[in-house]
Design a protein around this motif. Structure first.
Motif, PDB file in Angstrom:
ATOM      1  N   MET A   1       0.846  -1.203   0.000  1.00 40.50           N
ATOM      2  CA  MET A   1       0.000   0.000   0.000  1.00 40.50           C
ATOM      3  C   MET A   1       0.883   1.255   0.000  1.00 40.50           C
ATOM      4  SD  MET A   1      -2.522   1.379   3.006  1.00 40.50           S
ATOM      5  CE  MET A   1      -3.589  -0.027   3.136  1.00 40.50           C
ATOM      6  N   SER A   2       0.520   2.256  -0.804  1.00 38.39           N
ATOM      7  CA  SER A   2       1.254   3.518  -0.700  1.00 38.39           C
ATOM      8  C   SER A   2       0.242   4.650  -0.575  1.00 38.39           C
ATOM      9  CB  SER A   2       2.148   3.702  -1.922  1.00 38.39           C
ATOM     10  OG  SER A   2       1.457   4.370  -2.929  1.00 38.39           O
ATOM     11  N   LEU A   3       0.485   5.550   0.355  1.00 39.29           N
ATOM     12  CA  LEU A   3      -0.411   6.702   0.469  1.00 39.29           C
ATOM     13  C   LEU A   3       0.312   7.888   1.077  1.00 39.29           C
ATOM     14  CD1 LEU A   3      -1.530   7.137   3.647  1.00 39.29           C
ATOM     15  CD2 LEU A   3      -2.922   5.185   3.065  1.00 39.29           C
ATOM     16  N   LYS A   4      -0.295   9.080   0.846  1.00 37.10           N
ATOM     17  CA  LYS A   4       0.238  10.298   1.450  1.00 37.10           C
ATOM     18  C   LYS A   4      -0.829  10.847   2.383  1.00 37.10           C
ATOM     19  CE  LYS A   4       2.992  11.635  -2.522  1.00 37.10           C
ATOM     20  NZ  LYS A   4       2.962  12.409  -3.744  1.00 37.10           N
ATOM     21  N   TYR A   5      -0.394  11.405   3.482  1.00 34.08           N
ATOM     22  CA  TYR A   5      -1.368  11.955   4.418  1.00 34.08           C
ATOM     23  C   TYR A   5      -0.745  13.141   5.138  1.00 34.08           C
ATOM     24  CZ  TYR A   5      -5.003  12.226   7.916  1.00 34.08           C
ATOM     25  OH  TYR A   5      -6.039  12.666   8.699  1.00 34.08           O
ATOM     26  N   TYR A   6      -1.388  14.281   5.083  1.00 37.01           N
ATOM     27  CA  TYR A   6      -0.853  15.464   5.762  1.00 37.01           C
ATOM     28  C   TYR A   6      -1.988  16.227   6.416  1.00 37.01           C
ATOM     29  CZ  TYR A   6       1.738  19.818   6.471  1.00 37.01           C
ATOM     30  OH  TYR A   6       2.332  20.928   7.019  1.00 37.01           O
ATOM     31  N   MET A   7      -1.950  16.364   7.721  1.00 40.06           N
ATOM     32  CA  MET A   7      -2.982  17.134   8.431  1.00 40.06           C
ATOM     33  C   MET A   7      -2.328  17.769   9.654  1.00 40.06           C
ATOM     34  SD  MET A   7      -5.656  18.307   9.990  1.00 40.06           S
ATOM     35  CE  MET A   7      -5.947  17.428  11.521  1.00 40.06           C
ATOM     36  N   PRO A   8      -1.794  18.979   9.486  1.00 42.88           N
ATOM     37  CA  PRO A   8      -0.969  19.567  10.549  1.00 42.88           C
ATOM     38  C   PRO A   8      -1.733  20.363  11.607  1.00 42.88           C
ATOM     39  CG  PRO A   8      -0.901  20.944   8.606  1.00 42.88           C
ATOM     40  CD  PRO A   8      -1.820  19.811   8.275  1.00 42.88           C
ATOM     41  N   THR A   9      -3.071  20.293  11.587  1.00 43.44           N
ATOM     42  CA  THR A   9      -3.841  21.107  12.552  1.00 43.44           C
ATOM     43  C   THR A   9      -4.005  20.381  13.889  1.00 43.44           C
ATOM     44  OG1 THR A   9      -5.061  21.996  10.669  1.00 43.44           O
ATOM     45  CG2 THR A   9      -6.003  22.395  12.861  1.00 43.44           C
ATOM     46  N   ARG A  10      -3.720  21.107  14.976  1.00 42.49           N
ATOM     47  CA  ARG A  10      -3.926  20.535  16.316  1.00 42.49           C
ATOM     48  C   ARG A  10      -5.380  20.782  16.697  1.00 42.49           C
ATOM     49  NH1 ARG A  10      -0.201  19.681  20.338  1.00 42.49           N
ATOM     50  NH2 ARG A  10       1.404  20.855  19.234  1.00 42.49           N
ATOM     51  N   VAL A  11      -6.110  19.713  17.005  1.00 46.69           N
ATOM     52  CA  VAL A  11      -7.554  19.855  17.238  1.00 46.69           C
ATOM     53  C   VAL A  11      -7.888  19.626  18.706  1.00 46.69           C
ATOM     54  CG1 VAL A  11      -9.837  18.928  16.640  1.00 46.69           C
ATOM     55  CG2 VAL A  11      -8.056  19.097  14.879  1.00 46.69           C
ATOM     56  N   PHE A  12      -8.682  20.546  19.268  1.00 45.94           N
ATOM     57  CA  PHE A  12      -9.222  20.358  20.617  1.00 45.94           C
ATOM     58  C   PHE A  12     -10.727  20.272  20.464  1.00 45.94           C
ATOM     59  CE2 PHE A  12      -5.378  22.933  21.177  1.00 45.94           C
ATOM     60  CZ  PHE A  12      -4.697  22.205  22.147  1.00 45.94           C
ATOM     61  N   MET A  13     -11.316  19.189  20.935  1.00 45.41           N
ATOM     62  CA  MET A  13     -12.773  19.081  20.860  1.00 45.41           C
ATOM     63  C   MET A  13     -13.333  18.869  22.252  1.00 45.41           C
ATOM     64  SD  MET A  13     -15.239  16.822  18.423  1.00 45.41           S
ATOM     65  CE  MET A  13     -16.991  17.194  18.488  1.00 45.41           C
ATOM     66  N   GLY A  14     -14.477  19.481  22.546  1.00 42.95           N
ATOM     67  CA  GLY A  14     -15.148  19.245  23.821  1.00 42.95           C
ATOM     68  C   GLY A  14     -15.678  20.528  24.423  1.00 42.95           C
ATOM     69  N   SER A  15     -16.536  20.347  25.400  1.00 42.62           N
ATOM     70  CA  SER A  15     -17.155  21.490  26.061  1.00 42.62           C
ATOM     71  C   SER A  15     -16.074  22.352  26.725  1.00 42.62           C
ATOM     72  CB  SER A  15     -18.147  20.942  27.086  1.00 42.62           C
ATOM     73  OG  SER A  15     -18.693  21.986  27.807  1.00 42.62           O
ATOM     74  N   GLU A  16     -16.135  23.632  26.510  1.00 39.92           N
ATOM     75  CA  GLU A  16     -15.195  24.625  27.093  1.00 39.92           C
ATOM     76  C   GLU A  16     -13.759  24.423  26.616  1.00 39.92           C
ATOM     77  OE1 GLU A  16     -16.692  27.000  28.439  1.00 39.92           O
ATOM     78  OE2 GLU A  16     -18.596  25.975  28.763  1.00 39.92           O
ATOM     79  N   CYS A  17     -13.580  23.848  25.448  1.00 42.64           N
ATOM     80  CA  CYS A  17     -12.201  23.569  25.012  1.00 42.64           C
ATOM     81  C   CYS A  17     -11.381  24.831  24.756  1.00 42.64           C
ATOM     82  CB  CYS A  17     -12.181  22.628  23.805  1.00 42.64           C
ATOM     83  SG  CYS A  17     -12.980  23.287  22.346  1.00 42.64           S
ATOM     84  N   ILE A  18     -12.036  25.960  24.506  1.00 46.01           N
ATOM     85  CA  ILE A  18     -11.248  27.192  24.256  1.00 46.01           C
ATOM     86  C   ILE A  18     -10.638  27.688  25.564  1.00 46.01           C
ATOM     87  CG2 ILE A  18     -11.323  29.595  23.490  1.00 46.01           C
ATOM     88  CD1 ILE A  18     -13.532  28.843  21.547  1.00 46.01           C
TER      89      ILE A  18
END
Ligand code: NAP
Ligand code: ZN
Length: 379
Positions: A1-18
């Motif tokens: 299998m060969s693939l490329k994957y790039y997702m450089p965003t840091r994600v915070f999910m949840g109530s009051e995450c900010i």
């Protein structure tokens, strides 16, 4: 299998995450430009939460709240001028896809001189203001994509700026901001997310990783459809209700599904469906998600005719055995369809066939087939 994957965003999910993760803002700089639409960020509490978090960590900010739906080129140049005049270090965009996409273009234009003629050239220096995004609709996934889609009057369509530097550094996903989304906006945006997941699977750039995300997104969305239809019925019958139209659990599921589908199109791009939908938005003012939703069923029909295995893969992921079951579900969400004239079909089909989205489709439609999809999808 060969693939490329790039997702450089840091994600915070949840109530009051900010508020809970406010220290992270300090990694972006000392002064922020908050980019929003005119009303919703103020009404749903997201703008206040961002301001409170920035205050708590001692970061200065100013607000640019003039982003309209389907943002224009002049809007992003205006936002960038404000950012430059005030020496801001980073962008916090809050809202649906429109303020988020405007935020990306503002971040780019504040960091480097790009003339309007070269805005969509794809040739940029490696400079951009860092970005933190707060989605308040569950549809576009722009918080995890490298695209900024702007209204481009010169070519009478919507055009995408696409570059890896455009990925936001941070995304905060708190479903409470989506709680008050009106039922029609909820439907239009969820259809956009579903369209991203489906089109991702129908793209030549689909991989095992993007397919896994697409399936997960589709499952979540399909599991929410009965509740969404119930909310739509209540809205149509004019039954006023004091309780929110969807539970927080469903709102979270939709926000998650939208984010996952954003990760899909960040890898795969979109297909002819989005290319066709841009004309419906540009010329007929049909919301982005709805425009895709009107066309999606008939494109899957074409895929089924030419590549049944691929269509069945998509349908199975949504728990359907036939295309018509998918179309029936979509019809229930879309309601009465807009009219389209023979002249419009001709004009929009010519535009769509000349986009790079065609090369991105496993099943590449010819112009006549695009015309047939427009004809079958609208009244
Ligand atoms: P939108 O244009 O951002 O917002 C639509 C409407 O919803 C606006 O009136 C907005 O009000 C309101 N709204 C937003 N959040 C709300 C909330 N929590 N409660 C109540 N109202 C709220 O719509 P969208 O569908 O999210 O974004 C569409 C745009 O995204 C299009 O330009 C499309 O091309 C783009 N898009 C980008 C990507 C990508 O990868 N970059 C992918 C798909 C689509 P305010 O104006 O007052 O905020
Ligand atoms: Zn979309």
């Amino acid at each position: 299998m060969s693939l490329k994957y790039y997702m450089p965003t840091r994600v915070f999910m949840g109530s009051e995450c900010i508020i809970d993760n406010r220290e992270i803002f300090k990694t972006l700089g000392k002064k922020a430009l908050i980019v929003t639409g005119t009303h919703s960020a103020k009404n749903n509490g997201s703008e206040n939460d961002v301001k409170e978090a920035l205050d708590l960590v001692g970061i200065n900010y100013l607000v640019y709240d003039k982003v309209m739906s389907n943002p224009t080129i002049s809007c992003v140049y205006e936002g960038a001028s404000l950012a430059k005049e005030n020496g801001v270090d980073f962008i916090v965009a809050i809202g649906g896809g429109s303020p988020m996409d405007a935020g990306k273009a503002i971040a780019l234009l504040a960091a480097q001189e790009i003339s309007e003629d070269n805005l969509f050239s794809g040739i940029y220096e490696d400079k951009i203001l860092p970005m933190a995004f707060v989605p308040t609709t569950a549809g576009t996934g722009s918080e995890v994509t490298q695209y900024s889609i702007l209204t481009n009057d010169k070519v009478q369509t919507k055009t995408s700026i696409a570059a890896d530097i455009m990925f936001p550094k941070i995304a905060f996903l708190d479903a409470k901001y989506t709680q008050g989304l009106p039922v029609i906006t909820t439907i239009n945006t969820v259809i956009d997310a579903l369209s991203h997941a489906v089109e991702g699977m129908l793209s030549v750039r689909a991989t095992a990783a993007s397919d896994a995300l697409a399936k997960e997104s589709m499952e979540k969305i399909i599991s929410c459809v009965p509740d969404i239809k119930q909310a739509l019925q209540a809205y149509i019958s004019g039954k006023s209700t004091k309780v929110p139209i969807l539970s927080m659990e469903k709102r979270e599921a939709l926000l998650y599904a939208s984010f996952i589908a954003g990760m899909v199109i960040a890898q795969t791009g979109t297909t002819v469906v989005h290319a066709m939908g841009y004309s419906l938005t540009y010329f007929k003012d049909i919301d982005h998600g709805r425009a895709n939703g009107l066309l999606l069923g008939d494109y899957i029909k074409l895929v089924h005719k030419k590549n049944p295995e691929l269509a069945e893969k998509v349908l199975t992921a949504m728990n359907f055995t036939e295309v018509n079951q998918f179309i029936a579900m979509m019809d229930g969400l879309l309601g009465k369809k807009e009219k389209i004239s023979a002249k419009e079909i001709l004009e929009y089909s010519q535009k769509a066939i000349n986009t790079k989205n065609i090369a991105n489709c496993v099943v590449k439609p010819i112009e006549e087939e695009i015309r047939e999809i427009f004809q079958a999808s609208l009244d």
